[in-house]
Scaffold this active site. Structure first.
Site, short mmCIF file in Angstrom:
data_model
loop_
_atom_site.label_atom_id
_atom_site.label_comp_id
_atom_site.label_asym_id
_atom_site.label_seq_id
_atom_site.Cartn_x
_atom_site.Cartn_y
_atom_site.Cartn_z
N LYS A 1 -8.99 -10.31 -17.71
CA LYS A 1 -9.04 -10.39 -19.18
C LYS A 1 -8.26 -11.60 -19.74
CE LYS A 1 -10.25 -8.03 -22.93
NZ LYS A 1 -11.51 -7.31 -23.08
N CYS B 1 5.25 -6.07 1.78
CA CYS B 1 5.57 -4.66 1.89
C CYS B 1 4.74 -4.00 3.01
CB CYS B 1 5.38 -3.97 0.54
SG CYS B 1 6.15 -2.36 0.50
N TYR B 2 3.77 -3.16 2.69
CA TYR B 2 2.94 -2.55 3.74
C TYR B 2 2.34 -3.64 4.63
CZ TYR B 2 -0.59 0.33 6.03
OH TYR B 2 -1.36 0.97 6.96
N GLY C 1 0.86 -1.18 0.00
CA GLY C 1 0.00 0.00 0.00
C GLY C 1 0.89 1.22 0.00
N GLU D 1 5.35 -10.14 -6.72
CA GLU D 1 4.38 -10.24 -7.82
C GLU D 1 4.85 -9.53 -9.10
OE1 GLU D 1 4.17 -8.52 -5.09
OE2 GLU D 1 3.08 -6.64 -5.29
#
Ligand code: XMP
Length: 512
Positions: free
Chosen positions: A367, A84-85, A56, A173
């Site tokens: 998608k 992370c956050y 974040g 990621e």
């Protein structure tokens, strides 16, 4: 909504939240994103098998920084991975020492791996990882140990001794962390003990069954736009209810060269029950004299609904309407939306107050997953890989009035652009490529010994991964040269070809 063999991403406002979910799904495990405000009860009721706390933009020390239900840290008996956050929050909540960052660390770092099994099994010493953070975990919380460090980060990965709690300071990621997939796979398969059962085939089987149950013995209709989303949605529903599904294709006269014929032929070959209606005259006469882009969109959108309703009435007694809504639309339609740059009228995107119950078989998919499902369903690759084409069609690629001559001119130029770029084998790497006609300006040229005073065609070709940001494509000069020669020789009334070298932002992909 599924429950069971899935991973939940709690989203703390990361720009990478969707990417985490996509990576988990690419590993063959179903994954959904919930806002960080979701309660522990909500998540545990879904019987998820793992939780990922996303990154974040905030500092855990900032007032109003997003938090989550503290029971995620106290009560969770399933694996939790903070990124992370998410790591900083886990560390802070569990009594670790989080140092407010003085400067943001942003970029590549080499990971020194202290513990080479579990979460970091198979990860090479010195592998590159992508950092993007302000705060830093200086000391792991009691009961945790560091699994890895970098030159600037004393705790780059950590794990708890007595619970399946893990955290990473870097982003596994993103592409800039080449072994990030390995780390996420370790979390999903080794730590959570999941199996890769989320496949296009399993999705089709479950969705066809759910759709058959939803529609029962009733009838459904579907607006086909020629795009991949509505086609895949229709193919799924048609598997479920056969010819009780009627597809409606409204040709607004603003499709590309031969596209309306090709699309209807492809749908007929699929065995869809199809009502194709050529309404081009209606659309073109309403557009006469209109130059303002949003007004063009409004006119086309309104008329589309009118034609669709007329056709739907002829089908008779359909209670259900099939729509190709995708997962990003579902998560992004929350409150607090950004400024409207374009109204993005989507032909096929009908208002919800039509008197139908919606069937949205793609609500859970990204998608790329829609494409894989389309191929698995046997839809033709040209349709599955069709580049995005805006609902209002060529109308928003003609600057100035949309006349039949302008549409014809643009169609020819666009056909040449597509033939040349496709012929050069560049169609996979370019997100969208098309021609724009400057219908309201003319410039002087010379052809043979004659002065010309004609229109300009602009070539627009961009690379992008989602259409949100884009860069102009570096098309080889020989390809540009043949596009220019052919457009000027083959399209009457055009004497100049320009190449748009604007990225997005500050430009947009379409000119209107
Ligand atoms: P922009 O021009 O906003 O385009 O950079 C981003 C993506 O959206 C498509 N686009 C539209 N799609 N109706 C649509 O269905 C519209 O009115 C519309 N306007 C733009 C554009 O082709 C690109 O893929």
């Amino acid at each position: 909504m599924r429950s069971g063999d899935e991973v939940i991403v709690l989203d703390f406002g990361s720009q990478y939240g969707q990417l985490i979910a996509r990576r988990v799904r690419e590993a063959g495990v179903y994954c959904e994103i919930l806002p960080s405000s979701a309660s522990w009860d909500e998540v545990s009721a879904r019987k998820a098998r793992g939780i990922i706390l996303s990154g974040g933009p905030a500092s855990v020390y900032k007032q109003g920084a997003p938090n989550c239900d503290p029971r995620f840290f106290r009560q969770a008996d399933i694996p939790v991975l903070g990124i992370c956050y998410g790591m900083q929050l886990m560390a802070k909540e569990m009594g670790g020492d989080v140092r407010p960052g003085v400067a943001r660390e942003y970029g590549k770092a080499a990971l020194h791996v202290a513990e080479k099994d579990g979460l970091l099994a198979g990860v090479d010493e010195g592998t590159q990882v992508w950092m993007s953070h302000g705060d830093l975990v200086e000391e792991p919380p009691p009961g945790f140990r560091a699994l890895a460090l970098t030159d600037n980060t004393p705790v780059a990965a950590m794990a708890a001794a007595d619970r399946p709690f893990y955290a990473l300071q870097f982003h596994p990621e993103v592409e800039h962390t080449p072994q990030g997939r390995q780390i996420l796979d370790n979390f999903i398969f080794r730590v959570c003990g999941l199996e890769p059962t989320w496949t296009p085939a399993s999705f089709i089987e479950e969705t066809v069954a759910a759709t058959a149950a939803q529609v029962g013995e009733e009838k459904a209709i579907c607006a086909l736009s020629g795009g991949v989303d509505s086609a895949v949605a229709a193919a799924l529903v048609s598997r479920a209810i056969g010819d009780r599904l009627t597809c409606i294709f409204v040709d607004h006269g603003l499709m590309r060269h031969r596209e309306a014929e090709e699309v209807t032929a492809a749908f007929r070959r699929q065995g869809f029950t199809l009502r194709a209606v050529d309404a081009s005259d209606r659309f073109l006469s309403l557009l006469a004299g209109v130059v303002e882009p949003e007004q063009k969109r409004r006119i086309i959108g309104r008329e589309f609904i009118r034609v669709f309703e007329e056709e739907a009435a002829k089908v008779g007694e359909a209670r259900f309407l099939v729509q190709g809504t995708l997962y990003p639309d579902v998560i992004e339609s929350g409150p607090g939306q950004a400024a409207v740059i374009k109204s993005h009228h989507n032909v096929g995107g009908l208002p919800e107050d039509l008197a139908f119950t919606l069937v949205e078989p793609l609500r859970e998919l990204f998608k790329d997953e829609v494409r894989r499902v389309g191929l698995e369903l046997g839809l033709p690759p040209e349709l599955v890989w069709r580049q995005p084409f805006p609902g209002p069609g060529l109308a928003i690629r003609i600057i100035g009035e949309v006349t039949p001559e302008a549409v014809d001119r643009l169609r020819q130029a666009d056909r040449i652009v597509r033939e040349e770029i496709g012929g050069a084998g560049l169609n996979q790497e370019i997100w969208q490529y098309f021609a724009v006609l400057l219908g309201n300006t003319r410039s002087v040229g010379v052809m043979g010994d004659e002065r010309t005073y004609g229109h300009t065609v602009v070539l627009r070709a961009v690379t992008s991964s989602d259409g949100m940001t884009a860069d102009w494509a570096r098309i080889p000069h020989p390809v540009l040269e043949s596009i220019s020669n052919r457009v000027i020789n083959e399209v009457s009334g055009v004497n100049r070809v320009a190449y748009d070298i604007t990225s997005k932002p500050p430009g947009t992909i379409e000119w209107e």
